[in-house]
Motif scaffolding. Structure first.
Motif, PDB file in Angstrom:
ATOM      1  N   SER A  65       0.832  -1.212   0.000  1.00 22.82           N
ATOM      2  CA  SER A  65       0.000   0.000   0.000  1.00 22.82           C
ATOM      3  C   SER A  65       0.859   1.252   0.000  1.00 22.82           C
ATOM      4  O   SER A  65       0.586   2.211  -0.735  1.00 22.82           O
ATOM      5  CB  SER A  65      -0.926   0.008   1.223  1.00 22.82           C
ATOM      6  N   GLU A  66       1.915   1.239   0.845  1.00 15.97           N
ATOM      7  CA  GLU A  66       2.807   2.402   0.919  1.00 15.97           C
ATOM      8  C   GLU A  66       3.492   2.638  -0.428  1.00 15.97           C
ATOM      9  O   GLU A  66       3.577   3.777  -0.907  1.00 15.97           O
ATOM     10  CB  GLU A  66       3.857   2.191   2.012  1.00 15.97           C
ATOM     11  N   MET A  67       3.964   1.561  -1.048  1.00 17.09           N
ATOM     12  CA  MET A  67       4.642   1.702  -2.339  1.00 17.09           C
ATOM     13  C   MET A  67       3.682   2.228  -3.404  1.00 17.09           C
ATOM     14  O   MET A  67       4.037   3.096  -4.208  1.00 17.09           O
ATOM     15  CB  MET A  67       5.228   0.362  -2.772  1.00 17.09           C
ATOM     16  N   ARG A  68       2.458   1.728  -3.403  1.00 13.93           N
ATOM     17  CA  ARG A  68       1.465   2.156  -4.393  1.00 13.93           C
ATOM     18  C   ARG A  68       1.180   3.657  -4.238  1.00 13.93           C
ATOM     19  O   ARG A  68       1.146   4.409  -5.225  1.00 13.93           O
ATOM     20  CB  ARG A  68       0.175   1.354  -4.218  1.00 13.93           C
ATOM     21  N   GLU A  69       0.967   4.094  -2.980  1.00 13.10           N
ATOM     22  CA  GLU A  69       0.644   5.502  -2.731  1.00 13.10           C
ATOM     23  C   GLU A  69       1.797   6.422  -3.105  1.00 13.10           C
ATOM     24  O   GLU A  69       1.604   7.463  -3.754  1.00 13.10           O
ATOM     25  CB  GLU A  69       0.279   5.689  -1.256  1.00 13.10           C
ATOM     26  N   ARG A  70       3.008   6.025  -2.717  1.00 14.45           N
ATOM     27  CA  ARG A  70       4.162   6.898  -2.979  1.00 14.45           C
ATOM     28  C   ARG A  70       4.513   6.948  -4.466  1.00 14.45           C
ATOM     29  O   ARG A  70       4.892   8.002  -4.987  1.00 14.45           O
ATOM     30  CB  ARG A  70       5.352   6.437  -2.140  1.00 14.45           C
ATOM     31  N   ALA A  71       4.392   5.804  -5.151  1.00 16.77           N
ATOM     32  CA  ALA A  71       4.675   5.786  -6.589  1.00 16.77           C
ATOM     33  C   ALA A  71       3.645   6.621  -7.349  1.00 16.77           C
ATOM     34  O   ALA A  71       3.985   7.371  -8.276  1.00 16.77           O
ATOM     35  CB  ALA A  71       4.686   4.352  -7.105  1.00 16.77           C
TER      36      ALA A  71
END
Length: 680
Positions: A65-71
């Motif tokens: 989730s963190e990677m998806r949001e930051r990307a």
């Protein structure tokens, strides 16, 4: 469009790597998540790769989730909006999506039901095996993650117990298939079987996901590795990110060889090392580097500090674990008064069993805390049961406690009888209602009245025993009240040890002239004040601390036998990696401590300081390791041995862990390793 802003040279090099296998060896605090996200955005926004052809696998939903949001945010800041998205998910979520589409290849419907842990336990218990359910489930999980079917296990069993487990595995898997059920491990195991039996499906998926990234690659097991090999059967565009020095899950199937042998599996792979550390001070990194370089199973890197110097790493020794927590509590209070938030402080331990001592120390000091990954000691069911008995010893009118344990252990006083009792009491205290014998008997019956009478007599007997001595009380309690009888066999040993800890704690408090009521009041006050723990000290095992960071870290229990924890089949290199993880959780200050006598699991242990303290150059490997204060255990010193008693040192030879001492115990001379002696 610049996706390289804020990256160092090595990070930028990793981001700009497009085709071919890439091993990103990312040290602790080196910005690996930032690098991974930047590479993901770079492939989409700068290179023009179709997002739908990118697969990114993580180990937790939080990470994906963190990677998806930051990307997404990074792409939006560059003005890029794509109608499709990359697939960012955990390995097991990928398996679930895969099975929904392809489980028909195994002759099964895609409306299967995914079981939770309790469901699996119930199914296993239905086979009525004499082997503990937890043991069987653990073995089945191991077999599936090693890609072994029940048939394969049965063909290679080495003893009768393994054969019994394999037969249950076979029956369990047949049950799942008949009822179209899958367990958590099946999400990957069945996916593997389908790809193995249908190479065209693996090839199709490999072509669909032409760019694959894997986070925390050092934690992959044999099953995940084989699935990745299937997914890369038509290309080599696999980027794995991990740290061989943080591979700490061998006990649950992770295989460090996956990362160590990556460049052998993919001969043209490029390896980029991220060694610049943005988390910890040079002093902390110096000891972390010194410790981990003692490992031979590693690719090799040295963390380079990017922060300014801070305080030296502190090593403290104490006489006991209680004294250890008293000192740490004082330091925490001092830090808090100087403006440090409790949430920026952590206490780490190698074994969950040490949590009890930590909890007691913080309770006494009235420091707010939260136990991460384990139930607070005084909230465990068996502990609350004993405390309810103790409360009744102080106050027979405590109906809340009485109703909790009146039928625990079972006395034939069930829910229906309890409802009759409360209805008859009609707002009165149960003890008061009981004293009206005729009315009470008419309400609950002769049998239940007798049970209630015997229960109150038992409480009186416990009070009389405690008035005589604590030992008599403990004996009476354990003989008359089998608290553990209502728990499954597999849980009894752990709960028994918890009760042993509780009685030891109670004895210590009563021996310090604290009244039973005062002891119980302190527990009640602490439980009330601890409900709000948003700003609190974090307490957890080293395993659970991985991925976290705190300004101030205290690592307790740095003694040989506890940390490193070595037993049958112990892996000293994985233990050393655990030490490295513990050290690198600290941003500003790292405090390590060991004690001369640690009370653990109901008995006192006297162990030498951890070998890690010497390997990290924090203690000198000399005679001084067996000292109290500045005194050396030399000729003339008085010492105590737990069996032979008090004696006088005649001669000391050797040094460090091999130091031997000749001691006169009342005229009887013995030569003993110094680590078995306590200096007086």
């Amino acid at each position: 469009m610049n996706f390289l802003d804020g990256l160092n040279a090595k990070q930028a090099q990793a981001v700009e790597h497009i085709d071919g296998a890439l091993l990103l060896l990312a040290g602790a605090g080196s910005g690996k998540t930032k690098t991974l996200i930047s590479r993901l955005a770079y492939l989409i926004g700068a290179v023009g790769i179709d997002p739908a052809s990118i697969l990114c696998l993580t180990f937790t939903n939080k990470a994906s989730s963190e990677m998806r949001e930051r990307a997404t945010l990074l792409l939006q800041n560059q003005g890029i909006h794509s109608p499709t998205s990359p697939l960012l998910c955990t390995f097991h979520k990928f398996g679930l999506l895969f099975l929904k589409r392809y489980i028909s290849c195994l002759g099964r419907e895609n409306n299967f039901v995914l079981l939770d842990g309790d469901d699996c336990k119930k199914i296993i218990k239905g086979f009525e095996s004499k082997i503990a359910t937890s043991t069987i489930l653990s073995a089945i999980s191991h077999y599936k993650n090693s890609t072994l079917s029940a048939c394969e296990v049965l063909q290679n069993v080495s003893d009768s117990e393994e054969r019994k487990i394999a037969k249950v595995y076979e029956a369990y898997q047949n049950y799942l298939e008949r009822n179209n059920l899958v367990d958590f491990d099946d999400l990957l195991y069945l996916s593997y079987l389908i790809m193995e039996q249908n190479p065209s499906i693996a090839q199709s998926l490999s072509k669909k996901y032409s760019y694959i990234m894997v986070d925390e690659y050092q934690d992959t097991n044999p099953l995940q590795y084989k699935i990745l090999r299937f997914l890369t059967c038509t290309h080599q565009n696999l980027c794995v990110v991990g740290d061989d020095d943080q591979s700490i899950y061998g006990w649950r199937g992770a295989d460090i060889r996956n990362i160590l042998e990556f460049t052998q599996d993919f001969p043209d792979a490029k390896m980029i090392k991220l060694e610049q550390n943005y988390r910890s001070t040079p002093e902390i990194l110096r000891v972390a580097n010194a410790l981990i370089e003692k490992n031979s199973q590693r690719l090799g890197k040295v963390l380079e500090p990017m922060l300014e110097s801070g305080r030296e790493v502190e090593v403290c020794s104490y006489e006991s674990d209680r004294e250890e927590m008293q000192a740490i509590s004082k330091k925490i209070i001092h830090l808090h008064k100087s403006g440090v938030k409790y949430e920026d402080i952590a206490i780490l331990y190698r074994l969950n069993g040490m949590a009890k001592g930590v909890e007691d120390g913080l309770l006494r000091a009235k420091i707010p805390y939260k136990m991460i990954g384990t139930l607070r000691f005084y909230e465990r069911a068996e502990v609350k049961d004993v405390i309810s008995y103790l409360r009744l010893m102080v106050n027979l009118n405590d109906d809340f406690s009485l109703l909790r344990v009146l039928n625990r252990p079972k006395r034939g006083f069930g829910k229906t009888s309890e409802e009759k009792l409360l209805h008859g009491a009609n707002g009165r205290k149960i003890r008061e209602f009981f004293e009206n014998e005729r009315e009470c008997k008419e309400c609950i019956g002769e049998k239940n009245y007798k049970t209630l009478s015997e229960f109150f007599a038992l409480i009186a007997e416990l009070n009389n025993a405690l008035a005589h001595s604590f030992e008599k009380f403990e004996d009476t309690f354990t003989q008359k009240i089998d608290i553990l009888s209502s728990y499954p066999i597999a849980e009894k040993e752990e709960r028994r040890l918890n009760l042993k800890e509780l009685f030891a704690s109670l004895k210590e408090e009563l021996n310090a002239n604290k009244e039973l009521q005062e002891y119980l009041n302190d527990l009640s006050l602490s439980s009330e004040s601890d409900k709000e723990v948003s700003n609190s000290v974090s307490c957890m095992s080293v395993h659970l601390s991985k991925g976290l960071e705190f300004d101030y870290v205290f690592v307790i229990g740095c003694e040989n036998g506890f940390f490193p924890l070595m037993g049958d089949g112990g892996d000293i290199e994985e233990e050393r990696r655990l030490g490295y993880v513990a050290f690198t959780r600290a941003r500003r200050e790292l405090n390590l401590s060991y004690v001369h006598t640690r009370y653990y699991r109901g008995k006192a242990s006297s162990l030498p300081p951890s070998r890690f303290l010497y390997e990290a150059n924090l203690l000198e490997d000399s005679q001084e390791i067996f000292t109290t204060g500045a005194e050396v255990m030399g000729a003339g010193a008085m010492v105590r041995h737990k069996i032979f008693g008090v004696g006088r040192v005649l001669e000391a030879t050797g040094k460090g862990k091999e130091m031997k001492v000749r001691v006169s115990f009342g005229g009887n001379e013995r030569v003993i390793l110094a680590s078995f002696l306590e200096l007086l």
